[in-house]
Design an enzyme around this catalytic site. Structure first.
Site, PDB file in Angstrom:
ATOM      1  N   ASP A 113       0.720  -1.153   0.074  1.00  0.00           N
ATOM      2  CA  ASP A 113       0.203   0.145  -0.176  1.00  0.00           C
ATOM      3  C   ASP A 113       0.898   1.196   0.043  1.00  0.00           C
ATOM      4  O   ASP A 113       0.322   2.454  -0.233  1.00  0.00           O
ATOM      5  CB  ASP A 113      -0.828   0.042   1.101  1.00  0.00           C
ATOM      6  N   ASP A 172      -5.133  -5.608  -6.034  1.00  0.00           N
ATOM      7  CA  ASP A 172      -4.851  -4.194  -5.572  1.00  0.00           C
ATOM      8  C   ASP A 172      -3.322  -3.707  -5.852  1.00  0.00           C
ATOM      9  O   ASP A 172      -3.285  -2.520  -6.344  1.00  0.00           O
ATOM     10  CB  ASP A 172      -5.277  -3.913  -4.349  1.00  0.00           C
TER      11      ASP A 172
HETATM   12  N1  GLY Z   1      -7.557  -3.652  -0.245  1.00  0.00           N
HETATM   13  C1  GLY Z   1      -7.715  -2.485  -0.905  1.00  0.00           C
HETATM   14  C2  GLY Z   1      -9.163  -2.192  -1.122  1.00  0.00           C
HETATM   15  O1  GLY Z   1     -10.082  -2.326  -0.160  1.00  0.00           O
HETATM   16  O2  GLY Z   1      -9.576  -2.362  -2.265  1.00  0.00           O
END
Ligand code: GLY
Length: 390
Positions: A113, A172
């Protein structure tokens, strides 16, 4: 005769597109976001309070700390609002919320992230202002993210702390390759580019299923480093289609195509979009998971629509032939139009731009509420569309 038919079809297509474009007043919606971001920023007096969601029954943002994966989206919203308005007061707020994120770039990587956190904040800040002090932070963040790369698998380890799946890679994570591409072009190592490309290649044959739907998580064996299986974390089931996962894939592969010029990445983005669009309900905004058996009573996910719209606009910029260009641009406009309707705009109801996103349904968390990344990608989509029109 054939030429005439071709001309008529082209004219009809063109007219249909023009009518579609005129329905949405993009500048008006951008102004709505700018005004709201400016007034909300004035209410957030501590720089480590980052908007994350608005719980049911509340009207103001529930905030989170700088280490939360969503911290970069609020400064990102402010940078976009500054870019759209040139308002110096908004710029100061954007700077105020960007700076504390610096520590994420320079402490050991907790997860993938870092890309969302640093690129949405410092990345936009540098792109818009050219502030040289931001550049080093972005380069540092890319190096930090790259420490999670496993060359034996060919992907970044998305969640180092996951005890069940020691080498996992989530859809993601495709979004965060943008940080690596940027760094490689701006003084960082060529290795960052190579990592991003290899990651995208590996995910094409693991996270993406043969029918171009997708898994949320790919699991790899830690002895052979081979792909074992796809599972879900935030979706309904391992073999279901979590809407935001598919949207991250659309955006991620379109961005990879832009950065590399590779036709296979572009084709992948197109096919992921085709699946996404083919599964949308009649009133367009996706349910949080396309396979939730409680549909049509399941909650929606406006954030998935906003992310996918950005990706489709990017596709429309990359494909060469006009008909295909219009196809993806119109699909994006349809999503943006519905997000811009009374049902999805928050208006005066609360501090967010948009209602009805779903964060982590299986955990019972953030269901059918405003979420900050929906606002970020909604404003990004509006700005992208304005740019394309101009
Ligand atoms: N894990 C990131 C999202 O909730 O898309």
């Amino acid at each position: 005769m054939r030429t005439n038919l071709f001309l008529v079809i082209t004219l009809l297509l063109f007219t249909a597109c023009t009518v579609k474009e005129n329905k949405l007043d993009v500048s008006e919606k951008i102004n709505y976001c700018v005004d709201k971001a400016k007034s909300v920023a004035q209410t957030l007096d501590a720089p480590d309070k980052y908007p994350r969601n608005i719980p049911e029954g509340k009207t103001t943002w529930k905030t989170t700390g700088v280490r939360d994966w969503t911290s970069g989206f609020w400064p990102g919203v402010l940078w976009y609002a500054y870019e759209a308005s040139g308002d110096d007061e908004i710029r100061k707020q954007a700077e105020r919320f960007t700076q504390p994120i610096e520590l994420i770039a320079n402490t050991s990587a907790r997860n993938h992230d870092i890309g969302f956190m640093v690129y949405c904040s410092f990345g936009n800040g540098y792109r818009i202002t050219g502030n040289e002090t931001y550049k080093q932070t972005i380069l540092d963040a890319a190096d930090t993210l790259a420490t999670l790369y496993n060359p034996k698998v060919g992907t970044i380890l998305s969640w180092p702390k996951n005890k069940h799946y020691q080498h996992n890679t989530i859809m993601d994570n495709m979004m965060n390759l943008e940080l690596l591409f940027w760094a490689a072009k701006n003084g960082g190592s060529q290795n960052l580019y190579d990592i991003a490309v290899k990651h995208a290649e590996t995910c094409m044959t693991t996270l993406i299923r043969p029918d171009f739907s997708s898994y949320h998580v790919a699991i790899f064996d830690t002895l052979t480093w081979q792909f074992v299986k796809g599972v879900t974390h935030q979706g309904y089931a391992d073999d279901s289609q979590w809407a935001r996962g598919q949207a991250w894939g659309i955006y991620g592969y379109a961005m990879c195509a832009r950065e590399t010029g590779r036709a296979d990445f572009l084709k992948t983005a197109q096919k992921l979009s085709d699946v996404f669009n083919s599964r949308l309900p009649e009133d367009v905004i996706p349910f949080w998971d396309f396979d939730d058996p409680t549909i049509p009573n399941a909650p929606r996910d406006a954030s998935a629509a906003a992310v996918a719209a950005c990706g489709m606009l990017q596709i429309s910029e990359l494909v060469k032939d006009e008909v295909t260009k219009e196809k993806y641009k119109n699909a994006a406009i349809t999503l943006i139009e519905h997000l811009s309707s009374e049902k999805y705009l928050s208006g005066d109801v609360n501090q967010a731009f948009l209602l009805h996103s779903t964060g982590h349904h299986p955990k019972g968390s953030e269901i059918d509420v405003p979420i900050i990344y929906a606002d970020y990608y909604y404003l990004e989509a509006l700005l992208k569309l304005k740019g394309i029109r101009e």
